[in-house]
Enzyme design. Structure first.
Site, PDB file in Angstrom:
ATOM      1  N   GLU A   3       0.865  -1.080   0.121  1.00 48.26           N
ATOM      2  CA  GLU A   3       0.100  -0.007   0.003  1.00 48.26           C
ATOM      3  C   GLU A   3       0.883   1.114   0.272  1.00 48.26           C
ATOM      4  O   GLU A   3       1.612   1.559   0.965  1.00 48.26           O
ATOM      5  CB  GLU A   3      -0.778  -0.073   1.367  1.00 48.26           C
ATOM      6  CG  GLU A   3      -1.618   1.249   1.614  1.00 48.26           C
ATOM      7  CD  GLU A   3      -2.214   1.269   2.831  1.00 48.26           C
ATOM      8  OE1 GLU A   3      -2.298   0.167   3.348  1.00 48.26           O
ATOM      9  OE2 GLU A   3      -2.940   2.083   3.025  1.00 48.26           O
ATOM     10  N   ASP A  18      -1.207  -1.266   5.723  1.00 50.12           N
ATOM     11  CA  ASP A  18      -1.011  -0.507   6.919  1.00 50.12           C
ATOM     12  C   ASP A  18      -2.130  -1.249   7.937  1.00 50.12           C
ATOM     13  O   ASP A  18      -2.937  -1.626   7.765  1.00 50.12           O
ATOM     14  CB  ASP A  18      -1.372   0.821   6.933  1.00 50.12           C
ATOM     15  CG  ASP A  18      -0.292   1.572   6.048  1.00 50.12           C
ATOM     16  OD1 ASP A  18       0.992   1.214   5.937  1.00 50.12           O
ATOM     17  OD2 ASP A  18      -0.450   2.725   5.859  1.00 50.12           O
ATOM     18  N   ASP A  67      -4.190  -0.143   9.754  1.00 48.89           N
ATOM     19  CA  ASP A  67      -5.221   1.028  10.146  1.00 48.89           C
ATOM     20  C   ASP A  67      -6.451   0.611   9.275  1.00 48.89           C
ATOM     21  O   ASP A  67      -6.550  -0.234   8.519  1.00 48.89           O
ATOM     22  CB  ASP A  67      -4.671   2.550  10.153  1.00 48.89           C
ATOM     23  CG  ASP A  67      -4.247   2.679   8.477  1.00 48.89           C
ATOM     24  OD1 ASP A  67      -4.637   1.725   7.696  1.00 48.89           O
ATOM     25  OD2 ASP A  67      -3.682   3.686   8.337  1.00 48.89           O
ATOM     26  N   ASP A 122      -7.842   2.155   6.789  1.00 50.91           N
ATOM     27  CA  ASP A 122      -7.563   2.220   5.319  1.00 50.91           C
ATOM     28  C   ASP A 122      -6.831   1.094   4.723  1.00 50.91           C
ATOM     29  O   ASP A 122      -7.333   0.503   3.737  1.00 50.91           O
ATOM     30  CB  ASP A 122      -6.687   3.539   5.133  1.00 50.91           C
ATOM     31  CG  ASP A 122      -7.668   4.797   4.645  1.00 50.91           C
ATOM     32  OD1 ASP A 122      -8.922   4.548   4.885  1.00 50.91           O
ATOM     33  OD2 ASP A 122      -7.399   5.805   4.474  1.00 50.91           O
TER      34      ASP A 122
END
Ligand code: 0RA
Length: 659
Positions: A430, A503, A505, A507
């Site tokens: 990403e 990641d 998180d 997203d």
């Protein structure tokens, strides 16, 4: 049962030694019998017992089953079947109940007519559950008596005894077992895992009502679907728009009971779940092939007979008839041959024509009686054919362009130098900055990096033509080199491992989900064959003086802090005080919380996430295609929790892969 005490003591102990040898083998190599000794194997114990109850139901002897996770962590499986026989086994010279419970594979010997599964993980017998239990208690109701026996690690602690009388002629079996903590890594049963399989079994066996109860978590569900797989199809398609009521085909051909339900929805993906003897045949096989060819043939016949294809240039292929098709095939086979990488592909060749003949017959009949449905399906397939033709033209164009430019691989791919796919892996990363770190940190001999910018589109709802316009998708397809959709061929895959690195998180998890959905829909073999992994970057770095530690979750972080003798409670406080501060100092320990992969330098990324010797990967598995498809729908929502649950349920941790 006076005869039970008449067995010579000598004879009894001789038999017992053989028994112990058999069960000892199970305890020595449990994974050989139940797959593994993790949560999966643990839950397999329940499935093994329930399979026996389901066998009773298939014979028409049982209509109620209950599975209870008890307060003490043991599990009780109860059914109202015939009850395990208790009379003296003529060869073994002891109660048949004891034989079934202590001799490997004994269960099936009694009843040749049942659809027991030969080979594979299922159908190893309750004795395996007994061998892997700290203790097990069985109660049999038969002949107006209650019989009882108890075991420790598979070994009887007493003979079969009558412990009560019944007023009614009720029958049944109740088995309670405590999984052995010295065998399993973990012995806590999960309600959701148990319920998922019981729901599936209830759909597949419509005469049975199955209760699942968790006394610890206080949860309960009762599954009973009178509509069987017809309801299963509706459940699978719950979030989609159905074009008609499910088509239901039931019958027997050459002694093979066959049950099929399917419906078309307004979407574009194909989702057929096939089962043999209640086992999900993820890899398909002869039953699925038979179904597909009957579908193509019958619909084509129907279309031409009724003049439904106006444009003579268009011919409808099998793929066209499977766009937006959701279906369940459930058949029973006496001696199934399971083949394939995961032994979930039916090999019996005679089954293809059995299924094909039945579906040809019954579907033609159905279409005669339901012309409205027939017309809708043909119209939908025509649209699919048109889209396919458009996509082919687009691809031809793209290919010609590529040939001119003689350039196939995407520009941002940092390829590896080794070309043998078996030794290569690709990280799909990403963001460009993390991609940069990964490129610098990798071992360029066998690790390729493909950075992705932003989000790929949601493929659940998009057509293949649209999907192929997306740059990120094009890059993935080109890098992997194995094609897409019906043209996908795993033999051309350029990397043995596809590792998604996003990641930690919201997203990141969204992007990972989009990628997984894409792979599931259009390169499904990658998932069934176990080629897809999820990288596990650490959440924290802990530093004390020159020493560095990485923690992959909160509990690991707290453990390291404990080891370093730092106060655990104050970590939370420090974090809250500093809200947006990444660093928090706790008694000389500096904790950094990684928000994104980009925060790690190349060396850290290599050390924690990419180095095969030290990293942990999650392998994405397809426990049940039906469940996965369901969850993929859930995943596309905005909530994070169901996504995390999916990942936890359907992926397994692997460390130190051999390269
Ligand atoms: C062997 C033979 C018969 C039934 C069973 C085993 C049996 C096993 C289990 C395990 C859980 N529930 C069960 N119910 C039955 C045939 C019995 C007969 O012929 O009467």
């Amino acid at each position: 049962m006076a005869s039970m005490t008449e067995i010579a003591a000598q004879d009894y102990s001789a038999k017992n030694i053989n028994v112990l040898k058999g069960l000892e083998a199970v305890r020595k190599r449990p994974a050989m019998y139940i797959g593994d000794i993790g949560v999966r194997g643990l839950h397999h114990l329940i499935n093994e017992v329930v399979d026996n109850s389901i066998d009773e139901a298939l014979g028409g002897f049982c209509d109620t089953i209950s599975v209870v996770i008890n307060m003490d962590g043991s599990v009780t499986v109860e059914d109202n079947g015939r009850g395990i026989p208790v009379d003296i086994h003529p060869e073994e010279k002891r109660s048949a109940l004891e034989v079934v419970m202590t001799v490997l594979h004994a269960g099936g010997k009694f009843d040749k007519s049942s659809y027991k599964v030969s080979g594979g993980l299922h159908g190893v017998g309750v004795s395996v559950v007994n061998a892997l239990s700290e203790w097990l208690r069985v109660e049999v109701r038969r002949e107006e008596q209650i019989y009882y026996q108890e075991y420790r690690m598979g070994d009887p602690v007493s003979k079969v005894a009558v412990i009560g009388k019944l007023k009614k002629p009720e029958t049944g079996t109740r088995i309670t077992f405590m999984p052995d903590k010295s065998i399993f890594k973990q012995t806590k049963f999960k309600f959701d895992t148990v319920a998922e399989r019981m729901r599936e079994l209830a759909y597949l066996n419509k005469t049975v009502s199955i209760e699942v109860r968790d006394e610890i978590e206080n949860e309960q569900e009762i599954f009973h679907f009178k509509g069987g797989i017809m309801e299963f199809v509706k459940y699978l398609d719950a979030s989609r728009e159905a074009l008609h009521k499910p088509v239901y085909i039931e019958g027997e051909k050459d002694g093979t009971p066959i049950e099929i339900a399917f419906q078309y929805n307004s979407g574009f993906s194909e989702n057929i779940c096939s089962y043999v003897n209640n086992i999900n045949t993820h890899e398909g096989g002869t039953h699925l092939i038979g179904f597909k060819s009957a579908l193509t043939r019958t619909f084509n016949n129907y279309a031409s007979k009724n003049n439904l294809i106006k444009d003579s240039k268009i011919s409808l292929t099998g793929d066209d008839f499977r766009e937006g098709l959701t279906g369940v095939i459930s058949i029973k086979v006496h001696e199934p041959q399971f083949e394939g990488q995961t032994k979930t592909k039916l090999g019996n060749s005679e089954i293809k024509s059995a299924v094909e003949t039945l579906v040809n017959e019954k579907l033609a009949e159905y279409l005669e009686e339901n012309p409205g449905v027939g017309k809708k399906i043909i119209e939908k397939s025509l649209r699919a054919a048109e889209a396919r033709e458009a996509a082919r033209k687009a691809r031809d164009l793209a290919r010609r362009k590529n040939a001119l430019e003689s350039f196939d691989l995407p520009g941002k791919l940092a390829d590896c130098s080794i070309t043998d796919p078996e030794h290569c892996e690709i990280f799909i990363v990403e963001g460009d900055s993390a991609g940069g770190s990964a490129k610098q940190g990798r071992d360029r001999r066998f690790q390729a990096i493909l950075p992705l910018k932003g989000k790929i589109l949601n493929v659940e709802k998009a057509k293949l033509t649209k999907i192929l316009e997306n740059n990120e998708i094009k890059a993935i397809v080109a890098a992997m080199g194995a094609g897409i959709g019906t043209e996908f061929s795993i033999d051309r895959l350029r990397y043995g491992r596809i590792i998604l690195m996003t990641d930690a998180d919201v997203d990141g998890s969204h992007i990972r989900t989009l990628l997984l959905t894409f792979l599931y829909r259009h390169m499904k073999d990658l998932i069934t064959q176990g080629n897809v992994y999820i990288a596990q970057p650490p959440l924290y770095r802990l530093k004390k003086g020159k020493e560095e530690y990485y923690a992959y979750d909160d509990s690991e972080r707290d453990e390291i802090l404990k080891r370093l003798k730092a106060n655990v409670i104050s970590v939370e406080e420090a974090e809250i005080e500093n809200e947006n501060e990444v660093e928090a100092k706790v008694k000389g320990v500096t904790i950094s919380r990684y928000k994104g992969l980009g925060e790690m330098n190349p060396e850290q990324l290599w050390q924690t996430t990419m180095n095969p010797d030290t990293r942990t990967l999650l392998q994405v598995t397809l426990e049940s295609a039906a469940a996965a498809d369901k969850i993929f729908e859930t995943l596309m929502g905005d909530e994070v929790e169901p996504r995390r649950e999916f990942i936890e349920k359907h992926a397994k941790y692997v460390r130190n892969l051999d390269i």
